[in-house]
Write an enzyme that holds these catalytic residues in place. Structure first.
Site, PDB file in Angstrom:
ATOM      1  N   ALA A 114      -0.907  -1.212   1.334  1.00  0.00           N
ATOM      2  CA  ALA A 114      -1.639  -0.118   0.935  1.00  0.00           C
ATOM      3  C   ALA A 114      -0.448   1.588   1.299  1.00  0.00           C
ATOM      4  CB  ALA A 114      -3.253   0.482   2.059  1.00  0.00           C
ATOM      5  N   GLY A 145      -2.694  -4.666   3.010  1.00  0.00           N
ATOM      6  CA  GLY A 145      -3.745  -4.823   1.896  1.00  0.00           C
ATOM      7  C   GLY A 145      -3.170  -5.474   0.528  1.00  0.00           C
ATOM      8  N   GLU A 153      -4.911  -9.178   1.793  1.00  0.00           N
ATOM      9  CA  GLU A 153      -6.277  -8.683   0.717  1.00  0.00           C
ATOM     10  C   GLU A 153      -6.614  -9.161  -0.309  1.00  0.00           C
ATOM     11  OE1 GLU A 153      -9.122  -6.217   4.004  1.00  0.00           O
ATOM     12  OE2 GLU A 153      -6.689  -4.954   2.727  1.00  0.00           O
ATOM     13  N   GLU A 178      -3.520  -4.313  10.043  1.00  0.00           N
ATOM     14  CA  GLU A 178      -4.341  -2.507  10.336  1.00  0.00           C
ATOM     15  C   GLU A 178      -4.870  -2.007  11.755  1.00  0.00           C
ATOM     16  OE1 GLU A 178      -4.704  -4.493   5.895  1.00  0.00           O
ATOM     17  OE2 GLU A 178      -4.603  -4.722   8.280  1.00  0.00           O
TER      18      GLU A 178
END
Length: 259
Positions: free
Chosen positions: A66, A112, A115, A135
């Site tokens: 992200a 992300g 994900e 993360e």
């Protein structure tokens, strides 16, 4: 469809979707997530689309995470809303889509990005791909369904190891762990995804959608058996079921119309 951060094209009933932020290693910022939400909705409602292939621009990254700068100053409430909105509008929307989504992982799939790949129904990795959820190195945890989907795919122990160490794994390890379906040379990545979807395209569209829904119900504890029974019954009411049976009896190839 014209987007700022995506390249989107439908060819022969396959929607080819490229996240086009190569200089930023295709990181997911707010605008990209909004465009992804829009194109997922388009795929779901458009009969012309029978399957979707998602990849990243260039040869370095599928999606390298992200865009951290956008939420660096968020408080708890804002962080919770960020995760909720992203999950509902993009990641859950992909997983619950009525068409099969394949992630063609052409490089780094981190945070992300991994994900996003895990939200897809199938994953194919280039042999140079590296995957991970880093993360905890930022004082965070995965917020777009990563803790849930990684556990479903690789099991509790391996998921906890990957998340708490933040280590990247190779494509070969991802295949061994059950995180990806196939590993191929990067040059063959899209063609492998096309090979799978071209097989899916020969099958009854409503049955394909029902099968996806039933499998997702199983992994998400939504009473998969009941979902399967209901979906199985509804298949008998379709014209495609009648066509499939007729084609079987007549020893010919079925021509399905998604009705």
């Amino acid at each position: 469809m014209a987007y700022q951060n995506l390249i989107s094209e439908v060819k022969e009933h396959i929607l080819y979707l490229t996240i086009n932020r190569e200089k930023a290693l295709n990181a997911l910022n707010k605008d990209t997530l909004a465009e992804l939400a829009d194109v997922v909705a388009f795929a779901n409602k458009t009969d012309e689309v029978r399957g979707v292939i998602i990849t990243g621009a260039g040869e370095k990254a599928f999606v390298a995470g992200a865009d951290i700068k956008e939420f660096a100053d968020y408080n708890g409430k804002q962080g919770k809303e960020l995760a909720k909105r992203g999950q509902e509008q993009v990641f859950d929307a992909i997983e619950n889509a009525t068409k099969p989504f394949i992630a063609a992982i052409n490089g780094f799939a981190l945070g992300g990005g991994l994900e996003l790949a895990m939200a897809c129904h199938m994953r194919i990795a280039a042999d140079n791909a590296r995957l991970g959820l880093p993360e905890v190195t930022l004082g965070l945890i995965p917020g777009y369904g990563g803790t849930q989907r990684l556990t479903q795919l690789v099991g509790k122990g391996k998921a906890i190891e990957m998340i708490t160490t933040a280590n990247m794994i190779t494509a070969a390890d991802a295949l061994a762990f059950g995180l990806v379906n196939h590993v191929v040379p990067q040059a063959d990545l899209i063609s492998k995804a096309e090979e799978i979807l071209n097989l899916v395209k020969q099958r009854a569209p409503l049955a394909v959608s029902a099968a996806i829904k039933s499998v997702i119900a199983a992994v998400n504890n939504h009473n998969g058996y009941a979902t399967e029974i209901e979906a199985f019954g509804k298949c008998f009411e379709t014209a495609d079921f009648k066509e499939g049976v007729a084609a079987f009896v007549e020893k010919r190839k079925a021509i399905f119309k998604g009705k």
